[in-house]
Write a protein that holds these residues in place. Structure first.
Motif, PDB file in Angstrom:
ATOM      1  N   THR A 166     -28.546  -3.207  13.085  1.00 32.83           N
ATOM      2  CA  THR A 166     -28.696  -1.887  13.712  1.00 32.83           C
ATOM      3  C   THR A 166     -28.167  -0.792  12.804  1.00 32.83           C
ATOM      4  N   ASN A 167     -26.991  -1.021  12.210  1.00 35.97           N
ATOM      5  CA  ASN A 167     -26.415  -0.025  11.297  1.00 35.97           C
ATOM      6  C   ASN A 167     -27.285   0.183  10.068  1.00 35.97           C
ATOM      7  N   LEU A 168     -27.851  -0.914   9.554  1.00 40.09           N
ATOM      8  CA  LEU A 168     -28.725  -0.798   8.387  1.00 40.09           C
ATOM      9  C   LEU A 168     -29.987  -0.024   8.738  1.00 40.09           C
ATOM     10  N   LYS A 169     -30.560  -0.311   9.903  1.00 39.66           N
ATOM     11  CA  LYS A 169     -31.773   0.392  10.340  1.00 39.66           C
ATOM     12  C   LYS A 169     -31.496   1.880  10.519  1.00 39.66           C
ATOM     13  N   THR A 170     -30.347   2.200  11.138  1.00 34.57           N
ATOM     14  CA  THR A 170     -29.970   3.599  11.331  1.00 34.57           C
ATOM     15  C   THR A 170     -29.783   4.296   9.988  1.00 34.57           C
ATOM     16  N   SER A 171     -29.114   3.616   9.057  1.00 36.28           N
ATOM     17  CA  SER A 171     -28.873   4.206   7.739  1.00 36.28           C
ATOM     18  C   SER A 171     -30.184   4.488   7.002  1.00 36.28           C
ATOM     19  N   LEU A 172     -31.135   3.560   7.108  1.00 40.33           N
ATOM     20  CA  LEU A 172     -32.419   3.755   6.436  1.00 40.33           C
ATOM     21  C   LEU A 172     -33.182   4.936   7.033  1.00 40.33           C
ATOM     22  N   LYS A 173     -33.095   5.116   8.346  1.00 43.90           N
ATOM     23  CA  LYS A 173     -33.777   6.241   8.984  1.00 43.90           C
ATOM     24  C   LYS A 173     -33.232   7.579   8.510  1.00 43.90           C
ATOM     25  N   MET A 174     -31.950   7.608   8.173  1.00 47.68           N
ATOM     26  CA  MET A 174     -31.322   8.866   7.752  1.00 47.68           C
ATOM     27  C   MET A 174     -31.813   9.336   6.395  1.00 47.68           C
ATOM     28  N   GLY A 175     -32.230   8.382   5.534  1.00 50.39           N
ATOM     29  CA  GLY A 175     -32.554   8.712   4.151  1.00 50.39           C
ATOM     30  C   GLY A 175     -33.564   9.827   3.967  1.00 50.39           C
ATOM     31  N   PRO A 176     -34.748   9.749   4.583  1.00 50.38           N
ATOM     32  CA  PRO A 176     -35.744  10.806   4.377  1.00 50.38           C
ATOM     33  C   PRO A 176     -35.264  12.191   4.809  1.00 50.38           C
ATOM     34  N   TYR A 177     -34.549  12.262   5.935  1.00 49.52           N
ATOM     35  CA  TYR A 177     -34.046  13.557   6.397  1.00 49.52           C
ATOM     36  C   TYR A 177     -33.002  14.109   5.437  1.00 49.52           C
ATOM     37  N   LEU A 178     -32.162  13.230   4.912  1.00 45.33           N
ATOM     38  CA  LEU A 178     -31.130  13.670   3.976  1.00 45.33           C
ATOM     39  C   LEU A 178     -31.751  14.211   2.697  1.00 45.33           C
ATOM     40  N   LEU A 179     -32.762  13.520   2.177  1.00 45.13           N
ATOM     41  CA  LEU A 179     -33.428  13.998   0.963  1.00 45.13           C
ATOM     42  C   LEU A 179     -34.098  15.351   1.194  1.00 45.13           C
ATOM     43  N   LYS A 180     -34.770  15.498   2.338  1.00 44.31           N
ATOM     44  CA  LYS A 180     -35.418  16.779   2.641  1.00 44.31           C
ATOM     45  C   LYS A 180     -34.390  17.882   2.799  1.00 44.31           C
ATOM     46  N   TRP A 181     -33.236  17.552   3.409  1.00 41.87           N
ATOM     47  CA  TRP A 181     -32.194  18.573   3.581  1.00 41.87           C
ATOM     48  C   TRP A 181     -31.610  18.989   2.237  1.00 41.87           C
ATOM     49  N   ILE A 182     -31.344  18.013   1.378  1.00 39.90           N
ATOM     50  CA  ILE A 182     -30.778  18.318   0.063  1.00 39.90           C
ATOM     51  C   ILE A 182     -31.710  19.221  -0.735  1.00 39.90           C
ATOM     52  N   PHE A 183     -33.012  18.953  -0.658  1.00 36.77           N
ATOM     53  CA  PHE A 183     -33.980  19.745  -1.421  1.00 36.77           C
ATOM     54  C   PHE A 183     -34.581  20.883  -0.596  1.00 36.77           C
ATOM     55  N   GLN A 184     -33.906  21.197   0.530  1.00 42.90           N
ATOM     56  CA  GLN A 184     -34.264  22.356   1.362  1.00 42.90           C
ATOM     57  C   GLN A 184     -35.721  22.327   1.812  1.00 42.90           C
ATOM     58  N   ARG A 185     -36.136  21.163   2.276  1.00 46.40           N
ATOM     59  CA  ARG A 185     -37.507  21.013   2.776  1.00 46.40           C
ATOM     60  C   ARG A 185     -37.567  21.000   4.308  1.00 46.40           C
ATOM     61  N   LEU A 186     -36.406  21.190   4.953  1.00 41.99           N
ATOM     62  CA  LEU A 186     -36.370  21.166   6.412  1.00 41.99           C
ATOM     63  C   LEU A 186     -36.448  22.593   6.941  1.00 41.99           C
ATOM     64  N   LYS A 187     -37.535  22.921   7.603  1.00 39.81           N
ATOM     65  CA  LYS A 187     -37.756  24.262   8.122  1.00 39.81           C
ATOM     66  C   LYS A 187     -38.060  24.195   9.618  1.00 39.81           C
ATOM     67  N   ILE A 188     -37.624  25.220  10.345  1.00 41.36           N
ATOM     68  CA  ILE A 188     -37.942  25.332  11.765  1.00 41.36           C
ATOM     69  C   ILE A 188     -39.320  25.962  11.907  1.00 41.36           C
ATOM     70  N   GLY A 189     -40.213  25.267  12.597  1.00 40.06           N
ATOM     71  CA  GLY A 189     -41.569  25.756  12.762  1.00 40.06           C
ATOM     72  C   GLY A 189     -41.769  26.459  14.092  1.00 40.06           C
ATOM     73  N   PRO A 190     -42.977  26.938  14.360  1.00 41.30           N
ATOM     74  CA  PRO A 190     -43.287  27.590  15.638  1.00 41.30           C
ATOM     75  C   PRO A 190     -43.053  26.634  16.811  1.00 41.30           C
ATOM     76  N   GLY A 191     -42.414  27.150  17.842  1.00 43.79           N
ATOM     77  CA  GLY A 191     -42.149  26.339  19.025  1.00 43.79           C
ATOM     78  C   GLY A 191     -41.008  25.358  18.871  1.00 43.79           C
TER      79      GLY A 191
END
Length: 203
Positions: free
Chosen positions: A7-32
């Motif tokens: 479970t911890n490994l699965k959770t950690s893997l899920k975090m990876g894409p969001y962390l990379l997008k956050w580091i490279f400022q790819r996370l934006k709030i969209g309409p709605g």
């Protein structure tokens, strides 16, 4: 034990894409979409640990005579930093959203719920649910109520005419008839949801 590790490994893997997008400022709030992360403990811990962890690793290398112990403790500290940063990044990347058929409420990828618009009876600004303590999902099954707390607080009360279930770490919760959530700008979310439902705005 093996299931906990998985479970911890699965959770950690899920975090990876969001962390990379956050580091490279790819996370934006969209309409709605409506953010809720600014009060979170994960936000404060992220920016504290970014400075504390490198300093701790440096001090460990000076204080400990055993290189392997320094490596083990350093890896553990880096993993802890990764988990905290990943949680915060996933909160940024998964905001609440006014979807086509429902209000999508979230707390990171750990908790989510699609609340059909025709099941919503009322929505209002409220501090009624304050004081629950901690972040994440809290359930009061006697009422039944769900609290999605951020920074031990919530700011919006949603009353339901039809009970709904949420999903917590991949498992459905018992049905609830009232949901408290938090948003960084709760007035904007309440106004937009009331307009979607054809309700008179709060005075």
């Amino acid at each position: 034990m093996p299931s906990n590790i998985g479970t911890n490994l699965k959770t950690s893997l899920k975090m990876g894409p969001y962390l990379l997008k956050w580091i490279f400022q790819r996370l934006k709030i969209g309409p709605g979409e409506y953010s809720y992360h600014q009060r979170s403990a994960a936000m404060a811990m992220t920016f504290i640990l970014i400075f504390v962890v490198p300093a701790s690793i440096w001090l460990l290398s000076l204080m400990l005579p055993w290189a392997w112990v320094t490596w083990v403790l350093s890896l553990w500290a880096v993993y802890g930093l990764y988990r905290v940063m990943g949680l915060y990044a996933s909160m940024v990347g998964l905001p609440h959203k006014l979807d086509e058929s429902c209000l999508l409420v979230r707390y990171s990828f750990l908790v989510s719920g699609c609340i059909p618009y025709d099941s919503i009876e009322s929505v209002e600004l409220s501090r009624e649910g304050w004081g629950q303590g901690g972040d994440g999902l809290k359930l009061d099954l006697e009422e039944p109520i769900a609290y999605l707390n951020v920074g031990s607080a919530n700011s919006i009360k949603i009353g339901l005419r039809n009970p709904v279930t949420l999903e917590a770490e991949g498992m459905p919760t018992p049905p609830v008839s009232t949901i408290f959530i938090h948003a960084d700008h709760p007035d904007l979310l309440v106004d937009a949801l009331q307009q979607r439902l054809g309700m008179a705005p709060e005075v």
